[in-house]
Write an enzyme that holds these catalytic residues in place. Sequence first.
Site, PDB file in Angstrom:
ATOM      1  N   GLY A 168      30.047  35.574  55.784  1.00  0.00           N
ATOM      2  CA  GLY A 168      29.372  34.961  54.634  1.00  0.00           C
ATOM      3  C   GLY A 168      29.434  33.455  54.720  1.00  0.00           C
ATOM      4  O   GLY A 168      29.526  32.750  53.710  1.00  0.00           O
ATOM      5  N   ILE A 195      31.244  30.115  48.834  1.00  0.00           N
ATOM      6  CA  ILE A 195      32.684  30.042  49.176  1.00  0.00           C
ATOM      7  C   ILE A 195      32.823  29.524  50.607  1.00  0.00           C
ATOM      8  O   ILE A 195      33.676  28.673  50.894  1.00  0.00           O
ATOM      9  CB  ILE A 195      33.371  31.417  49.022  1.00  0.00           C
ATOM     10  CG1 ILE A 195      33.377  31.832  47.553  1.00  0.00           C
ATOM     11  CG2 ILE A 195      34.802  31.371  49.568  1.00  0.00           C
ATOM     12  CD1 ILE A 195      33.976  33.202  47.278  1.00  0.00           C
ATOM     13  N   GLY A 196      31.949  30.020  51.504  1.00  0.00           N
ATOM     14  CA  GLY A 196      31.971  29.542  52.886  1.00  0.00           C
ATOM     15  C   GLY A 196      31.881  28.021  52.942  1.00  0.00           C
ATOM     16  O   GLY A 196      32.622  27.363  53.693  1.00  0.00           O
ATOM     17  N   ASP A 225      27.050  35.721  59.532  1.00  0.00           N
ATOM     18  CA  ASP A 225      26.236  35.911  58.320  1.00  0.00           C
ATOM     19  C   ASP A 225      25.045  36.780  58.694  1.00  0.00           C
ATOM     20  O   ASP A 225      24.890  37.185  59.861  1.00  0.00           O
ATOM     21  CB  ASP A 225      25.822  34.563  57.692  1.00  0.00           C
ATOM     22  CG  ASP A 225      25.665  34.687  56.166  1.00  0.00           C
ATOM     23  OD1 ASP A 225      24.914  35.576  55.717  1.00  0.00           O
ATOM     24  OD2 ASP A 225      26.296  33.910  55.429  1.00  0.00           O
ATOM     25  N   ASN A 281      28.562  47.187  48.637  1.00  0.00           N
ATOM     26  CA  ASN A 281      29.465  46.552  49.602  1.00  0.00           C
ATOM     27  C   ASN A 281      30.192  47.507  50.537  1.00  0.00           C
ATOM     28  O   ASN A 281      30.683  47.079  51.585  1.00  0.00           O
ATOM     29  CB  ASN A 281      30.481  45.684  48.855  1.00  0.00           C
ATOM     30  CG  ASN A 281      29.836  44.405  48.365  1.00  0.00           C
ATOM     31  OD1 ASN A 281      29.354  43.623  49.170  1.00  0.00           O
ATOM     32  ND2 ASN A 281      29.786  44.213  47.071  1.00  0.00           N
ATOM     33  N   ASP A 341      43.884  34.890  41.095  1.00  0.00           N
ATOM     34  CA  ASP A 341      44.454  35.322  39.813  1.00  0.00           C
ATOM     35  C   ASP A 341      45.862  34.742  39.649  1.00  0.00           C
ATOM     36  O   ASP A 341      46.240  34.280  38.570  1.00  0.00           O
ATOM     37  CB  ASP A 341      44.519  36.859  39.760  1.00  0.00           C
ATOM     38  CG  ASP A 341      43.205  37.462  40.213  1.00  0.00           C
ATOM     39  OD1 ASP A 341      42.185  37.138  39.599  1.00  0.00           O
ATOM     40  OD2 ASP A 341      43.198  38.220  41.213  1.00  0.00           O
ATOM     41  N   ARG A 395      45.471  31.076  38.854  1.00  0.00           N
ATOM     42  CA  ARG A 395      44.984  30.908  37.477  1.00  0.00           C
ATOM     43  C   ARG A 395      46.124  31.117  36.489  1.00  0.00           C
ATOM     44  O   ARG A 395      46.280  30.365  35.524  1.00  0.00           O
ATOM     45  CB  ARG A 395      43.875  31.932  37.204  1.00  0.00           C
ATOM     46  CG  ARG A 395      42.565  31.594  37.876  1.00  0.00           C
ATOM     47  CD  ARG A 395      41.591  32.778  37.827  1.00  0.00           C
ATOM     48  NE  ARG A 395      40.280  32.397  38.312  1.00  0.00           N
ATOM     49  CZ  ARG A 395      39.327  33.253  38.668  1.00  0.00           C
ATOM     50  NH1 ARG A 395      39.559  34.552  38.605  1.00  0.00           N
ATOM     51  NH2 ARG A 395      38.163  32.819  39.080  1.00  0.00           N
ATOM     52  N   HIS A 439      41.949  43.182  41.839  1.00  0.00           N
ATOM     53  CA  HIS A 439      41.315  41.911  41.481  1.00  0.00           C
ATOM     54  C   HIS A 439      40.108  42.237  40.600  1.00  0.00           C
ATOM     55  O   HIS A 439      38.978  42.369  41.069  1.00  0.00           O
ATOM     56  CB  HIS A 439      40.875  41.126  42.722  1.00  0.00           C
ATOM     57  CG  HIS A 439      40.023  39.938  42.334  1.00  0.00           C
ATOM     58  ND1 HIS A 439      40.526  38.850  41.658  1.00  0.00           N
ATOM     59  CD2 HIS A 439      38.711  39.688  42.492  1.00  0.00           C
ATOM     60  CE1 HIS A 439      39.560  37.992  41.426  1.00  0.00           C
ATOM     61  NE2 HIS A 439      38.439  38.477  41.914  1.00  0.00           N
TER      62      HIS A 439
END
Length: 327
Positions: free
Chosen positions: A12, A17-18, A43, A106, A160, A163, A188
């Site tokens: 990706g 994010i990449g 990708d 996915n 998480d 955070r 998650h």
Amino acid sequence: MSKTPMRVAVTGAAGQIGYALLFRIANGDLLGKDQPVHLNLLDLPQALPAVKGVVMELDDCAFPLLAGVTITDQPKEAFKDVDIAILVGARPRSKGMERADLLTANAEIFTVQGKALNESAKRSVKVLVVGNPANTNAYIAMKSAPDLPASAFSAMLRLDHNRALSMLAAKAKVPVAEIEKLAVWGNHSPTMYPDHRYATVGGKKLSELIGDEAWIKDTFIPDVAKRGAAIIEARGQSSAASAANAAIDHVRDWVLGSDGKWVSMGIPSDGSYGVPEGVMFGVPVICSGGSYTRVEGLSFDAFSQEKVKVTLDELNGEREAIAHLLA
Ligand SMILES: NC(=O)c1ccc[n+]([C@@H]2O[C@H](COP(=O)([O-])OP(=O)(O)OC[C@H]3O[C@@H](n4cnc5c(N)ncnc54)[C@H](O)[C@@H]3O)[C@@H](O)[C@H]2O)c1
Ligand SMILES: O=C(O)C[C@H](O)C(=O)O
């Protein structure tokens, strides 16, 4: 003499994010400031022009540690001899999309990629799955790679964890770095359980410093759980820079050690804490010498037991929903 480059695959690579991740890896944030890296970028075919644009920018940074880049749309080529694989590429959740839709969309990607890792990655590879639903995607990849150790596969709970650290530090008015022994359990997803019960600051119990159990139950736990959705609501896109940062933290600690600190990783269960063996479950670990050790012997009160049960039930449901794809 400089070290042999380590090969890091990122899937990706053209995504958001990449874009936040690759420059930090090339800068030495992942594997150390003396460790050259070769990036293998995967990708979809239609995204390769964008990946080439990102590589032009990587070139323009003249990173001393970037030893080379391979661009491909073939998983086997992407994972050839890799030391690290960060599996980001997936269909991101957009506003209003259910996780169940994500699961099916996915599952196929991670079956293919698990098989490709099985065939072509280094036997010592460390795999982090970021793409959602991360735990179940990591489980599918692990099951599709029978020749690699199950312990090579992990799912990202570190966002998480970070955070939760940040919210607790703000509430207790202490620096983030001084909080120890935080745990995030489970999936998650909004069912995850950020568990502050063992956390300390300078040897003192964090729960006593905060002194507000109602805040923990009514604000902290739901806010950590809903943070991903809140970011999508605010940005119109899922978290990217903070997700990339968490991926760096996760792999760096796994490879270089967490300095005795607890960090949270989604890892295949060994059956402890009542979680059936193999379930990809967020638990507190300590990393050292290139491997992780689960923190053992923690006890649960009725509230925390129920929180763990809810997130485990969700993961079991996800496993059942994709079981036919693994047959
Ligand atoms: N675990 C976490 O804490 C966490 C946090 C944030 C985001 N995420 C997840 O990370 C994933 C990526 O997010 P993003 O914002 O970068 O998405 P994005 O849509 O910006 O990028 C995804 C990239 O993956 C590529 N891709 C899709 N299928 C692929 C495949 N089969 N092989 C290789 N590449 C493929 C796309 O072409 C695209 O370039 C999403 O699933 C998102 O929900 C996880
Ligand atoms: O992509 C999402 O669904 C949210 C993401 O997992 C996050 O926690 O920010």
